[in-house]
Write an enzyme that holds these catalytic residues in place. Structure first.
Site, short mmCIF file in Angstrom:
data_model
loop_
_atom_site.label_atom_id
_atom_site.label_comp_id
_atom_site.label_asym_id
_atom_site.label_seq_id
_atom_site.Cartn_x
_atom_site.Cartn_y
_atom_site.Cartn_z
N SER A 183 0.79 -1.23 0.00
CA SER A 183 0.00 0.00 0.00
C SER A 183 0.83 1.28 0.00
O SER A 183 0.34 2.32 -0.44
CB SER A 183 -0.97 -0.01 1.18
N HIS A 211 -5.69 -3.46 -2.22
CA HIS A 211 -5.40 -2.50 -3.31
C HIS A 211 -5.35 -3.20 -4.66
O HIS A 211 -4.93 -2.61 -5.65
CB HIS A 211 -4.07 -1.79 -3.06
N LYS A 241 -12.05 0.45 -1.13
CA LYS A 241 -11.04 1.09 -1.98
C LYS A 241 -11.57 1.22 -3.41
O LYS A 241 -12.51 1.97 -3.62
CB LYS A 241 -9.72 0.35 -1.84
C1 LIG Z 1 -7.05 -0.56 3.61
C2 LIG Z 1 -6.44 -1.84 3.89
C3 LIG Z 1 -7.02 -2.73 4.78
C4 LIG Z 1 -8.22 -2.37 5.60
O1 LIG Z 1 -9.40 -2.36 4.88
P1 LIG Z 1 -10.67 -1.64 5.51
O2 LIG Z 1 -11.83 -2.28 4.85
O3 LIG Z 1 -10.53 -0.20 5.19
O4 LIG Z 1 -10.63 -1.89 6.97
C5 LIG Z 1 -6.46 -3.97 4.93
N1 LIG Z 1 -5.35 -4.32 4.26
C6 LIG Z 1 -4.74 -3.47 3.40
C7 LIG Z 1 -3.52 -3.92 2.66
C8 LIG Z 1 -5.26 -2.20 3.19
O5 LIG Z 1 -4.65 -1.36 2.36
#
Ligand SMILES: *Cc1c(COP(=O)(O)O)cnc(C)c1O
Length: 393
Positions: A183, A211, A241
């Site tokens: 990320s 992502h 996302k």
């Molecule tokens: C954003 C993210 C999460 C968390 O997801 P949410 O649904 O926002 O809690 C988990 N793992 C990664 C790699 C992320 O980028």
């Protein structure tokens, strides 16, 4: 202020002095490519809304219709009395979307990692994790009683050493856990090699595709990208996302799903997300295929921006996805650049320690399918001007 809670203020002020606090900017109106931020019109470079679905008419419509039919809340935990037919419809859609036998939702992606990882491996087991894995994986790992091995980022030689060492110790079970797309750097896990190695040593594989959904594999995520099908044992992700909605997802075998919802404490002891959220998420999964041009456009923007910002003299690190950092190094400089970009009408986020290692501060640029090439040229002009002024390029 009460004396016993005085530490809150004291510690906050110290964090602020060290440049480690967040300045929360307020969006006025929807999240999209062009946004109003604290009274200023900006191009959005900091959201995870890769496919620009968060304000899509179909998602809005699906949400409103579900509110009319189901009301505002689910009324209970999923485990007790909160599982509505629309949640189950979403579970089936997840399985179909990921090409898995079964699927389910969690309240968030964080809740999947924190709730499931500690249930997959325990005292007699070992957990092997990439050093740059997301914080929610790290918390899941911390909650597990398994032995832990951390390998240098994407270093397959080291991963194999860990697997070998684990094999020699006769653990009951071993699991390799990795982000699909990392990320902060925007590079992609070597998923084919990871799966290959794990299979060789009989270890399970767990990928966090937060992502990757909507981005890799024609929008269907990392397993599709590498053609791995069901060879990945556990695939989790998020609707928050590229998909523009909200909530965590898990895909895998029928037995995984039954096991997961009977053991994950984050799932069992927390409320179901509202039915209209399920409706939003269903619409989002459908749109990935219906409007697949979004995925293509996202990648056109990605290729163009990466090439052009590099030709200005910026280092984009390991990026190979719509996460394209401009590596700055010093955190104060990165913050200054972010502030100056904002003055130009560009909302880019400075990422500093502890999100990334000290001396590795950066602006994390994230593409959005709602952008045009003109938007990118506007951003690139600002990067050129500010890069010269601040002596960065
Ligand atoms: C954003 C993210 C999460 C968390 O997801 P949410 O649904 O926002 O809690 C988990 N793992 C990664 C790699 C992320 O980028």
């Amino acid at each position: 202020m009460k004396e016993k809670t005085e530490f809150l203020k004291r510690e906050y002020e110290q964090m602020k002095k060290d440049g480690l606090t967040w300045t929360i900017r307020g969006l006025e109106g929807p999240s999209k490519a062009h946004v109003m931020v604290d009274g200023k019109e900006c191009i959005m470079l900091a959201s995870n809304n890769y496919l620009d679905l968060a304000n899509h008419p179909k998602l809005r419509e699906a949400t409103i219709e579900a509110v009319k039919k189901y009301g505002a809340g689910a009324g209970s935990d999923w485990s007790i009395a909160g599982t509505m037919d629309i949640h189950q419809e979403l579970w089936d859609k997840i399985a179909e979307f990921k090409g898995a036998e079964a699927g389910m939702t969690y309240q968030t992606g964080f809740a999947v990692n924190a709730g499931l990882i500690p249930q997959l491996v325990g005292k007699e087991d070992v957990l092997i994790s990439d050093e740059l894995n997301h914080g929610s994986i790290i918390d899941g790992v911390r909650l597990s009683k398994a032995d832990k091995m951390i390998y240098s980022h994407s270093d397959m030689g080291e991963l194999e050493k860990c697997l070998k060492a684990a094999d020699e110790k006769d653990y009951r079970r071993a699991i390799v856990i990795t982000d699909g797309v990392f990320s902060m750097d925007g590079d992609i896990a070597k998923m084919d090699e990871i799966v290959e190695l794990a299979e060789e040593y009989g270890a399970m594989t767990y990928v966090d595709d937060a992502h990757g959904e909507g981005v890799l594999g024609d929008g269907h995520g990392i397993a599709h990208e590498f053609n791995l099908g069901e060879r990945i044992d556990f695939e989790m992700g998020t609707f928050s996302k590229a998909l523009g909605g909200f909530g965590g997802m898990l895909a895998g075998s029928e037995w995984l799903i039954k096991y997961a919802y009977n053991t994950s404490r984050s799932w069992l002891l927390s409320a179901a997300f509202p039915p209209h959220v399920a409706a939003t998420n269903i619409a989002a999964l459908e749109l990935v295929d219906e409007e697949n041009h979004r995925v293509k456009h996202l990648w056109e923007l990605t290729d163009y921006f990466k090439k052009e910002i590099e030709s200005l003299g910026y280092d984009t690190g390991m990026s190979e996805t719509p996460i394209i950092p401009a590596m700055i190094g010093d955190s104060k400089k990165a913050q200054e650049l972010a502030n100056r970009l904002y003055d130009e009408g560009i909302f880019g986020l400075a990422i500093v320690f502890p999100m990334v290692a000290r001396g590795k501060a950066r602006i994390r640029n994230q593409m959005n399918a709602g952008m045009t090439k003109d938007d990118l040229d506007f951003i690139l002009n600002a990067y050129e001007k500010l890069g010269n002024e601040l002596d960065l390029i």
